[in-house]
Design an enzyme around this catalytic site. Structure first.
Site, short mmCIF file in Angstrom:
data_model
loop_
_atom_site.label_atom_id
_atom_site.label_comp_id
_atom_site.label_asym_id
_atom_site.label_seq_id
_atom_site.Cartn_x
_atom_site.Cartn_y
_atom_site.Cartn_z
N ARG A 27 0.68 -1.19 -0.28
CA ARG A 27 -0.38 -0.30 -0.03
C ARG A 27 0.73 1.21 -0.43
O ARG A 27 2.10 1.63 0.58
CB ARG A 27 -0.97 0.09 0.87
CG ARG A 27 -2.23 -1.20 0.87
CD ARG A 27 -2.92 -0.84 1.87
NE ARG A 27 -3.55 -0.24 2.18
CZ ARG A 27 -4.67 0.05 3.36
NH1 ARG A 27 -4.87 -0.74 4.28
NH2 ARG A 27 -5.89 1.08 3.69
N SER A 49 -8.80 11.65 2.03
CA SER A 49 -8.00 10.54 2.79
C SER A 49 -7.92 11.28 4.92
O SER A 49 -7.41 11.42 4.45
CB SER A 49 -6.87 10.65 2.80
OG SER A 49 -6.43 9.54 3.19
N ASP A 81 -15.59 1.90 2.36
CA ASP A 81 -15.29 1.01 3.31
C ASP A 81 -16.50 -0.30 2.97
O ASP A 81 -16.02 -1.01 3.49
CB ASP A 81 -15.01 1.07 4.08
CG ASP A 81 -13.20 1.19 4.67
OD1 ASP A 81 -12.25 1.72 3.52
OD2 ASP A 81 -13.28 2.20 6.08
N LYS A 85 -6.28 -0.52 -1.04
CA LYS A 85 -7.60 -0.71 -0.05
C LYS A 85 -5.92 -2.43 0.45
O LYS A 85 -5.26 -2.62 -0.02
CB LYS A 85 -8.52 -0.96 0.24
CG LYS A 85 -9.32 0.47 0.19
CD LYS A 85 -9.37 1.67 1.23
CE LYS A 85 -9.69 2.80 0.85
NZ LYS A 85 -9.02 4.31 1.72
O1 SPQ Z 1 -6.74 0.66 8.48
P1 SPQ Z 1 -6.81 0.00 6.86
O2 SPQ Z 1 -6.39 -0.83 6.46
O3 SPQ Z 1 -6.41 1.36 5.69
O4 SPQ Z 1 -8.77 0.59 6.87
C1 SPQ Z 1 -9.68 0.07 5.98
C2 SPQ Z 1 -10.14 -0.64 6.26
O5 SPQ Z 1 -11.82 -1.61 5.32
O6 SPQ Z 1 -11.10 -0.86 7.21
C3 SPQ Z 1 -9.15 1.09 4.26
F1 SPQ Z 1 -9.24 -0.58 3.25
O7 SPQ Z 1 -10.10 2.10 5.89
C4 SPQ Z 1 -10.08 3.16 6.92
C5 SPQ Z 1 -10.93 4.53 5.45
O8 SPQ Z 1 -10.90 3.35 4.25
C6 SPQ Z 1 -9.85 3.53 8.05
C7 SPQ Z 1 -10.10 4.55 7.76
C8 SPQ Z 1 -9.25 5.24 9.36
O9 SPQ Z 1 -9.64 4.63 10.06
O10 SPQ Z 1 -8.85 7.33 8.89
C9 SPQ Z 1 -10.04 6.00 6.65
C10 SPQ Z 1 -10.37 5.59 5.19
O11 SPQ Z 1 -9.04 5.26 4.63
P2 SPQ Z 1 -8.88 6.77 3.65
O12 SPQ Z 1 -6.99 6.13 2.91
O13 SPQ Z 1 -9.40 7.28 3.00
O14 SPQ Z 1 -8.36 7.61 4.85
#
Ligand code: SPQ
Length: 426
Positions: free
Chosen positions: A121, A166, A314, A341
């Site tokens: 990632r 993000s 998600d 992801k």
């Molecule tokens: O923690 P991780 O592995 O990135 O988990 C995911 C998930 O599906 O549980 C993404 F794969 O959630 C992220 C989410 O997509 C959790 C998160 C956060 O807690 O800040 C934010 C999101 O990601 P991003 O990159 O859009 O900020």
């Protein structure tokens, strides 16, 4: 494949889903850098959050956990000490990216890594702005990928315009900004989840919110507090869709977080014709929560794109399943973030649902799903991605033949007890 016929049974009953993953991570992180005791009720005990706890323990923070109850003896960020080993985040993108913001201001050396998915990632999305603040970060592919090595120290605030919405980028920069010299701001193209902003306020800190811009003043001292984590809407999503598409179902999910930056799935399911009722809304708290009841109904196709995408990013795998049971063609667009992801979720959703008979195709930034399809049994795989595993488990409730899911243990990352809860509704 086992072709033994089983009846399609409605799901009925009341459940509580585990604590919100995003809020759980942040409560451990901020509790570890605050001064004074932090108590967390309802922590998610999934693997991802346990890795966050271990990382801070390795830096000398005293964290006691009894199931979902946690006590953190916060002594301020200056009390953290250099770990004698590498910090391992497991499968958790949130842990590695948000912790990079904190590690960048610590006056010692850390090495942080995770599993095979984490190694793939992109990390430059947080490494670059943190370097601009003064952090010395190196790693594979010039610091684009984990493992990463951080030599933290004095940071200076920056004004960062993020190319993507993000919460992980925004939070890493805000965490670094908390301890930096001067003012730090992040401007996003669309609103991402705002748990970090809400929680910094709960710990006595301050983040200014101005449209899509967040500004934080450096050298803030946070104070320990008590956090109650609501149920995770991303986990509830599997039952919201199951309750909508499995004929005869009616499910109530209690105490679900309904933060507007996370609740896009409720808006989209309602637009598709889902029967969703919200009761006992509590909105005078750090994070709003409510009971949600879903009753099976006939769904129709919609187009999902634009500002709603970060509010349901998600939930797209399980919404794709909902779309296979909706009348017409559902288009999911503006969702290229799915590619970075735990897996490339455009590819894994399309590949696995096709095996079960769905009429679905990948596009550059999303997918097209033609409903309605009768799904059938197959050998499928989670590809080690918890959300793909749970989506396939719900899909299997719609088939008369058996569905074998390879690597379903991945689900424990965010939802220990998922299968027991699913079975309790039959
Ligand atoms: O923690 P991780 O592995 O990135 O988990 C995911 C998930 O599906 O549980 C993404 F794969 O959630 C992220 C989410 O997509 C959790 C998160 C956060 O807690 O800040 C934010 C999101 O990601 P991003 O990159 O859009 O900020």
């Amino acid at each position: 494949m086992n072709t033994v016929k089983t009846k399609i049974v409605p799901l009925r009953g009341t459940i509580k889903v585990p604590g919100d993953k995003s809020i759980s991570h942040r409560s451990i992180m901020l509790g570890s850098v605050a001064k004074g005791k932090t108590i967390v009720h309802g922590l998610l005990t999934g693997d991802d959050c346990l890795h966050t706890i271990e990382c801070f323990r390795q830096m000398g923070v005293h964290i006691d956990r009894d199931g979902e109850y946690v006590e953190i003896e916060g002594k301020g960020i200056e009390a953290l000490t250099e770990p004698s080993n590498v910090l391992d985040v497991g499968n958790s993108g949130t842990t590695i990216r948000l912790m990079l913001g904190i590690l960048s201001s610590l006056p010692f050396h850390t090495v942080i890594l995770g599993d095979q998915s984490i190694a793939k990632r992109p990390m430059d999305r947080v490494v670059n702005p943190l370097r601009a603040m003064g952090a010395k970060i190196d790693g594979r592919r010039g610091g684009k990928s984990a493992p990463l090595s951080v030599r933290g120290g004095a940071l200076t605030g920056i004004h960062y315009v993020s190319p993507v919405a993000s919460a992980q980028i925004k939070s890493a920069i805000l965490f670094a900004g908390l301890f930096a010299e001067g003012e730090t701001s992040v401007l996003e193209p669309e609103a991402s989840r705002d748990h970090t902003e809400r929680m910094i306020q709960a710990f006595g800190g301050n983040v200014e919110v101005n449209g899509l811009k967040r500004t934080i003043h450096g050298k803030q001292q946070l104070e320990g507090t008590t956090i109650t984590v609501p149920g995770d809407i991303s986990s509830a999503a599997f039952f919201l869709v199951a309750g909508s598409i499995i004929p005869g179902s009616r499910i109530t999910i209690q105490n679900v977080g309904v933060n507007p930056t996370r609740s896009g799935i409720l808006d989209t399911l309602r637009e598709m014709g889902a029967d969703i009722a919200i009761d006992h809304l509590q909105d005078q708290v750090m994070e709003p929560y409510a009971d949600i009841t879903v009753t099976a109904s006939s769904l129709k196709a919609v187009t999902i794109g634009g500002e709603i995408i970060p509010r349901l990013i998600d939930e797209i795998p399980i919404l794709a399943l909902a779309a296979t049971q909706a009348e017409g063609t559902t288009i999911i667009k503006d969702a290229a973030e799915l590619k970075v992801k735990e897996t490339n979720r455009i590819d894994t959703v399309v590949e696995e649902l096709k095996k079960m008979g769905a009429n679905i195709e990948a596009t550059e930034d999303g997918m097209k799903i033609h409903g309605r399809s009768a799904l059938h049994g197959a050998h499928v795989s989670s590809h080690g991605d918890h959300r793909i595993g749970m989506m396939l488990a719900i899909a299997s409730c719609l088939t008369q033949e058996k569905v074998e899911i390879q690597d379903k243990e991945a689900i424990t990352v965010s939802y220990p007890g998922f299968f027991q809860q699913l079975n309790s509704l039959r």
